[in-house]
Design an enzyme around this catalytic site. Structure first.
Site, PDB file in Angstrom:
ATOM      1  N   GLU A 158     -31.513   1.633 -14.584  1.00 56.41           N
ATOM      2  CA  GLU A 158     -29.957   0.777 -13.834  1.00 56.41           C
ATOM      3  C   GLU A 158     -30.422   1.197 -12.451  1.00 56.41           C
ATOM      4  OE1 GLU A 158     -25.052   0.763 -14.284  1.00 56.41           O
ATOM      5  OE2 GLU A 158     -26.762   2.377 -14.855  1.00 56.41           O
ATOM      6  N   GLU A 241     -16.859  -1.747 -10.753  1.00 60.91           N
ATOM      7  CA  GLU A 241     -16.423  -0.197 -11.522  1.00 60.91           C
ATOM      8  C   GLU A 241     -15.239   0.288 -10.734  1.00 60.91           C
ATOM      9  OE1 GLU A 241     -20.487   1.543 -13.351  1.00 60.91           O
ATOM     10  OE2 GLU A 241     -20.049   2.065 -11.601  1.00 60.91           O
TER      11      GLU A 241
END
Length: 381
Positions: A158, A241
């Site tokens: 990622e 996030e």
């Protein structure tokens, strides 16, 4: 509308004609590409919808039981409710986002992803964020890579681009230096979350909007040994996030395209019709071995004509060998194909100069030295 049985017939006929006309006009408008669509509210944990006929907006409330809602718009989305908070030294509450590609079996309409990295000429993207001041969060752009063209589950690597962060939150792993990618400076972190490797590029100050090539970050990740050219780009995602609050955060606009073809080459970039890498190197590996364990000093010498900064040395540990600690470099992952990345104080190797780092490890069976040393993609002697 239901007509009364006592209403005069001419009036009923006139109302019927009006309703038919309204239905006809509505149908024509719905069929045109320029028709504005109504905002869509998503409060389900993994609720999703499509915008622009090509991107998926997802609520993705995976880390909390508290209510979260996002409103998908024509151009992006905004968080309209974000209850609760989680500890800032752990994972976030969620990842409300939108994406091009495939994510946990859901693929965006007409996407070219997954696509092999060495078959992508460019992947231009644009993002514009809307920030708030009363929340703890990061504005994150995620790029997912995997050795296979998978369309489900967690990928191997990622890439996270942190456009902005507030509060005490920080990326996974530890800082390993700095890099210039896409013409901008970034602090680089590497680590793992137990399911995949993570490399994070953190902006030194808030970056609200930017147009860039996703492949600049992919190629930087390949150069650091955390992916390979024969792997696949599976999705690109943009969102937030949040750890605490988050109402009002927005992706005001998003674009992502993938242009298949031969990647461009230039000085120092090997490829069809392009010159070979300008970097040349020599590595000295000096181990001290005991039963089940070892330490090693590694000296990297730049034998090329130009300085290397920041340097990254890739190598492969034999099966059963594992790194337990390191000094004067950051090593990731701990086994298999490993990349040693310079720290801030030793990031430069001048022509004819060298840098030394070391690491301690364990092994099972018979000890053997690493193989396949390469500096910035160039094989070392």
């Amino acid at each position: 509308m239901r007509a009364s049985p006592h209403r005069p017939r001419p009036l009923r006929d006139a109302l019927g004609a009006l309703l038919l006309a309204l239905v006809t006009v509505t149908g024509v408008l719905a069929g045109t590409a320029t028709t504005a669509r109504a905002d869509t509210l998503l409060c389900e944990q993994y609720g999703a919808t499509t915008i622009q006929g090509r991107y998926v907006v997802q609520n993705n409330r995976w880390g909390t039981g508290a209510t979260q809602c996002v409103t998908a718009t024509d151009a992006g989305f905004r968080i309209t409710r974000a209850d609760g908070a989680v500890a800032t030294d752990g994972p976030p509450k969620s990842y409300p986002s939108l994406f091009n590609g495939c994510h946990y079996t859901r693929c965006s309409p007409g996407t070219a992803l997954p696509a092999r990295i060495d078959g992508i000429a460019a992947a231009p993207s644009g993002i514009a964020y809307g920030f708030v001041g009363d929340a703890v969060y990061n504005a994150s752009y995620d790029i997912w890579l995997d050795p296979t063209p998978r369309t489900d589950g967690v990928n191997r690597t990622e890439i996270m681009i942190w456009f902005h962060r507030t509060g005490p939150v920080q990326p996974i792993g530890a800082p390993v230096g700095t890099a210039t990618v896409g013409g901008r400076p970034w602090q680089v972190w590497t680590g793992g979350n137990g399911a995949n490797d993570v490399i994070s590029f953190v902006a030194p100050s808030a970056l609200a909007e930017w147009n860039f090539d996703v492949m600049d970050f992919v190629r930087e990740t390949v150069a650091r040994g955390m992916a390979r050219d024969d792997w696949y780009l599976t999705s690109v995602q943009a969102g937030f996030e949040p750890w605490q609050n988050g109402t009002g955060l927005a992706v005001n606009s998003f674009s992502s395209t993938v242009e298949l073809g031969t990647p461009p080459t230039g000085p120092g970039e090997p490829g069809p019709g392009g010159p070979g890498p300008a970097t040349a190197c020599r590595v000295t590996f000096a181990p001290h071995v005991w039963s089940g364990g070892f330490t090693a000093d590694v000296t990297v010498t730049n034998t090329g004509p130009a300085p290397v900064e920041p340097w990254r040395l890739a190598f492969t540990l034999p099966a059963g060998h594992q790194v337990t600690q390191a000094w004067n470099a950051a090593l990731s992952p701990s086994s298999g194909a490993v990349t040693a990345t310079a720290l801030a104080h030793n990031a430069r190797i001048a022509p004819g100069g060298s840098q030394t780092f070391g690491f301690q490890g364990t092994y099972s069976g018979t000890f053997a030295p690493p193989s396949g040393f390469s500096l910035g993609g160039a094989a070392c002697t």
